[in-house]
Write a protein that holds these residues in place. Structure first.
Motif, PDB file in Angstrom:
ATOM      1  N   ARG A   5      16.581 -33.493 -68.448  1.00 29.09           N
ATOM      2  CA  ARG A   5      16.827 -32.052 -68.464  1.00 29.09           C
ATOM      3  C   ARG A   5      17.148 -31.560 -67.063  1.00 29.09           C
ATOM      4  NH1 ARG A   5      16.567 -27.609 -71.267  1.00 29.09           N
ATOM      5  NH2 ARG A   5      16.052 -28.771 -73.140  1.00 29.09           N
ATOM      6  N   ARG A   7      17.377 -27.977 -65.031  1.00 27.12           N
ATOM      7  CA  ARG A   7      16.912 -26.601 -65.204  1.00 27.12           C
ATOM      8  C   ARG A   7      16.889 -25.886 -63.858  1.00 27.12           C
ATOM      9  NH1 ARG A   7      12.546 -29.758 -64.388  1.00 27.12           N
ATOM     10  NH2 ARG A   7      10.732 -28.876 -63.322  1.00 27.12           N
ATOM     11  N   GLU A  79      20.908 -24.656 -67.612  1.00 28.49           N
ATOM     12  CA  GLU A  79      19.808 -25.497 -68.079  1.00 28.49           C
ATOM     13  C   GLU A  79      20.254 -26.198 -69.333  1.00 28.49           C
ATOM     14  OE1 GLU A  79      15.108 -25.237 -69.444  1.00 28.49           O
ATOM     15  OE2 GLU A  79      16.046 -23.598 -68.340  1.00 28.49           O
ATOM     16  N   ARG A  80      20.112 -27.505 -69.348  1.00 37.48           N
ATOM     17  CA  ARG A  80      20.589 -28.258 -70.513  1.00 37.48           C
ATOM     18  C   ARG A  80      20.026 -29.674 -70.482  1.00 37.48           C
ATOM     19  NH1 ARG A  80      26.933 -29.004 -69.124  1.00 37.48           N
ATOM     20  NH2 ARG A  80      26.730 -26.785 -68.637  1.00 37.48           N
ATOM     21  N   GLU A  81      20.116 -30.340 -71.615  1.00 33.89           N
ATOM     22  CA  GLU A  81      19.838 -31.763 -71.688  1.00 33.89           C
ATOM     23  C   GLU A  81      21.119 -32.502 -71.323  1.00 33.89           C
ATOM     24  OE1 GLU A  81      17.198 -33.699 -72.485  1.00 33.89           O
ATOM     25  OE2 GLU A  81      15.824 -32.002 -72.634  1.00 33.89           O
TER      26      GLU A  81
END
Length: 368
Positions: A5, A7, A79-81
């Motif tokens: 992740r 962020r 923010e992401r995977e």
């Protein structure tokens, strides 16, 4: 491929998560970011704390790969995977090697009890200097290579002594040549120092039984918190021993802490340790035979009323760790430190990765 992740938090961008404990953490301070690896966990690509995205963007892609979604997420501040390629970019391996060498210098659990030999600080510095020279452009500290070269000077003798070793000789010669090249590039001198003198007394365990001239009323042990002690000074797996001793009409608390195996006299001689328990605080001095640090202080008779399992003795190095921290919790320390000891034992069995580890596994530690 692995997922992690990315962020944003309080103006800082994070790629992944830092390891749970400092004993597990290898790190590199780079331009605009701090990279961390979980050593016992075998983390291949680092987590990153990106505090200056513009500076980090110049090189971060060389860690996570040119097509890395992590880089795009960092650049966009979202923010992401993201999915990361396990092999990473061209800087992934050398930065991981530099971080690991720093971890070995700071957290390697040298222990007579666990059978983990000490590593040569000079050889670690020599390896780190060579690796750091290759990635100097992305390091936050412009003097990093110069400082490592200064600490690596004693390795000149160790490498010469290992040059004819049947298994390590070719690698010793190659490291010696590369170290000389780096020193020349950075305008540093590597004098041929006197041989390192290892202190074999460091293998001795702390003296047990009752202290001379006294009668032991109660005794026990306790954990050592590695975060409060300089590396390579005490036995990482032995713990401390304490005794309540009646001597000359006084009640004394006597504390002993075994030294690390084959700790070099210079390193151990510089160490200053203190102990605290029963509302008293006192120094622990290195024994003349080199086997342990020890000291004693008078305590009130009420100290005998504290059951041995409930007695807490704290040992720390002044100037290295805060003096007013709460006493360590034994179970919590075991949970933090046992994976590090197991990791060290596994690496020695497998032959290690760094040259210093291979020397420790194959050669009498006095040589290096």
């Amino acid at each position: 491929m692995t997922w992690t992740r990315v962020r944003r938090e309080a103006g800082t961008l994070w790629v992944g998560a830092v390891p749970d404990h400092p004993e597990w953490t290898a790190l590199v301070e780079a331009e605009g970011a701090v990279l961390t690896w979980d050593v016992p966990g075998g983390q291949r690509l680092p987590s990153a704390e990106v505090h200056h995205p513009e500076r980090a963007a110049d090189w971060l892609w060389q860690v996570y790969g040119a097509a890395s979604e992590a880089l795009l997420a960092v650049a966009e501040g979202s923010e992401r995977e993201v999915e990361l390629a396990d092999e990473g970019g061209p800087l992934a391996e050398p930065l991981a090697a530099l971080a690991r060498l720093g971890w070995l210098a700071a957290w390697w659990p040298a222990s007579h009890v666990a059978g983990v030999p000490a590593l040569s600080a000079a050889l670690l510095a020599a390896e780190a200097a060579v690796v750091a020279a290759d990635v100097e452009a992305v390091l936050d500290d412009p003097e990093a290579v110069a400082r490592l070269l200064g600490r690596a000077a004693p390795a000149v003798h160790a490498l010469a002594a290992l040059a004819d070793h049947p298994e390590l000789g070719s690698e010793a010669r190659a490291l010696s040549e590369r170290l000389a090249e780096v020193a020349d590039d950075f305008g540093a001198e590597l004098p041929a120092p006197a041989p390192l003198v290892a202190d074999r007394g460091g293998w001795a365990l702390a003296a047990g039984g009752e202290p001379a001239g006294g009668v032991t009323a109660m005794s026990g042990g306790g954990p050592l918190d590695w975060r409060r002690l300089p590396p390579g000074v005490v036995d990482a797996a032995a713990g401390l021993r304490w005794s309540l001793v009646r001597r000359d009409g006084r009640l004394l608390l006597d504390v002993a802490v075994p030294r690390a195996p084959l700790a070099y006299a210079e390193r151990a001689g510089r160490a200053t340790l203190r102990a605290r328990a029963d509302a008293v605080e006192f120094p622990l001095d290195a024994a003349e035979d080199g086997g342990a640090f020890g000291g004693a202080a008078e305590v009130p008779p009420s100290a005998l009323l504290v059951p041995a399992p409930r007695r807490t003795v704290t040992v720390w190095a002044p100037g290295y760790a805060p003096e007013d921290e709460a006493p360590p919790d034994g179970d919590a320390l075991a949970e933090r430190q046992e994976p590090v000891l197991l990791h060290a034992e596994e690496r020695l069995t497998a032959g290690g990765v760094s040259f210093a580890e291979r020397v420790a596994a194959l050669v009498d530690p006095e040589v290096a």
